[in-house]
Design an enzyme around this catalytic site. Structure first.
Site, short mmCIF file in Angstrom:
data_model
loop_
_atom_site.label_atom_id
_atom_site.label_comp_id
_atom_site.label_asym_id
_atom_site.label_seq_id
_atom_site.Cartn_x
_atom_site.Cartn_y
_atom_site.Cartn_z
N SER A 108 -0.28 65.84 -50.63
CA SER A 108 1.12 66.05 -50.94
C SER A 108 1.40 65.65 -52.36
O SER A 108 0.75 64.77 -52.91
CB SER A 108 2.00 65.23 -49.98
OG SER A 108 3.35 65.27 -50.39
N SER A 109 2.41 66.27 -52.98
CA SER A 109 2.82 65.87 -54.32
C SER A 109 3.71 64.64 -54.26
O SER A 109 3.98 64.02 -55.28
CB SER A 109 3.59 67.01 -54.99
OG SER A 109 4.76 67.32 -54.27
N CYS A 110 4.20 64.30 -53.08
CA CYS A 110 5.04 63.11 -52.92
C CYS A 110 4.16 61.89 -52.95
O CYS A 110 3.11 61.85 -52.31
CB CYS A 110 5.80 63.18 -51.61
SG CYS A 110 6.57 61.65 -51.09
N GLY A 111 4.58 60.86 -53.66
CA GLY A 111 3.76 59.67 -53.78
C GLY A 111 3.60 58.90 -52.49
O GLY A 111 2.67 58.12 -52.33
#
Length: 260
Positions: A108-111
């Site tokens: 995911s691009s979410c941290g």
């Protein structure tokens, strides 16, 4: 900018009911897969430009590298559905990738998304020892100049910017992307590759101040983080823990706010 935007015909509907066909540049957003030493690590939705910068900045934010020399090469490949960045790490660095992957349950691009446990999601941050020499007037000076460093946003109105600002408020370098995280990673990666430091300056971001951006700032040694929109509570708390000064709501209509 040719690869970052595409023209599209749109139907413009006015408040008076009028209709007209207009041509407008639309920002591109494509899946970008990152692979480190042959291990698939993450898929980001990103603007397809400055991708080598993105790889460097993302690797630093993920604590996979400490310095530019930890990356040997970044090779870009076209894939059926997007782009693939194959990153080759220096000997001995790859073990970090294996350890980190153990704690990821998805890409995911979410941290925070895809992290298996809270301890990994909110790992302790180092304490900053960098000193910012900029005053608040310099922050507003950089804000006033930011538009001139956003050519893709000027064309599309759909992307974020991250800027390296000098202590007197001059913008030294900027990067753009549809994702605020990606824009900051691209800026940090570009700094790493060019051997640029913060030099008592600060980062200015055209976004809200989220915890992930605070973490990227701290890990890059940024002395002060300024954002155009408001912060989240977690961002304020994480910044305080690391000793990162914040300037938020940096815009003429909201003026400047400093979390206490």
């Amino acid at each position: 900018m040719s690869g970052a935007a595409r023209p599209l015909d749109l139907l413009r509907i006015g408040a008076d009911g009028s209709r007209a066909t207009i041509a407008r540049d639309i920002a591109r957003e494509v899946p970008v897969a990152l692979e480190f030493d042959g291990i698939g690590y993450a898929v980001l939705m990103a603007t397809p430009e400055d991708l080598v910068d993105l790889a460097y900045g993302f690797a630093l934010a993920e604590r996979l590298i400490d310095r530019p020399a930890d990356i040997v090469a970044v090779d870009e490949h076209a894939a059926e559905q997007g782009l693939l960045l194959r990153v080759t790490l220096a000997p001995g660095i790859g073990a970090r990738v294996v350890d980190r992957v153990r704690h990821r349950v998805s890409d995911s691009s979410c941290g925070l998304c895809g992290i298996e446990n809270l301890e990994q999601a909110l790992r302790p941050l180092p304490t900053l020892d960098a000193l910012c020499r900029a005053d608040d007037a310099a922050v507003f000076r950089a804000y006033a100049a930011l538009r001139d460093h956003q050519p893709l946003n000027a064309a599309t109105g759909a992307v974020h910017a991250a800027a390296l600002c000098s202590a007197d408020g001059q913008i030294r370098l900027a990067r753009e992307d549809v994702g605020r995280h990606n824009a900051f990673d691209k800026l940090i990666g570009a700094m790493l590759r060019a051997g640029l430091g913060w030099d008592g300056g600060f980062a200015l971001l055209s976004s809200r101040c989220s915890y992930e951006l605070v973490e990227k700032a701290v890990l890059s040694g940024c002395p002060l983080l300024a954002t155009i929109s408001a912060p989240t509570e977690l961002a304020v708390r994480r910044a305080a823990e690391a000793g990162l000064p914040l300037r938020v709501l940096v815009r003429a209509d909201a003026q400047l706010a400093v979390p206490e």
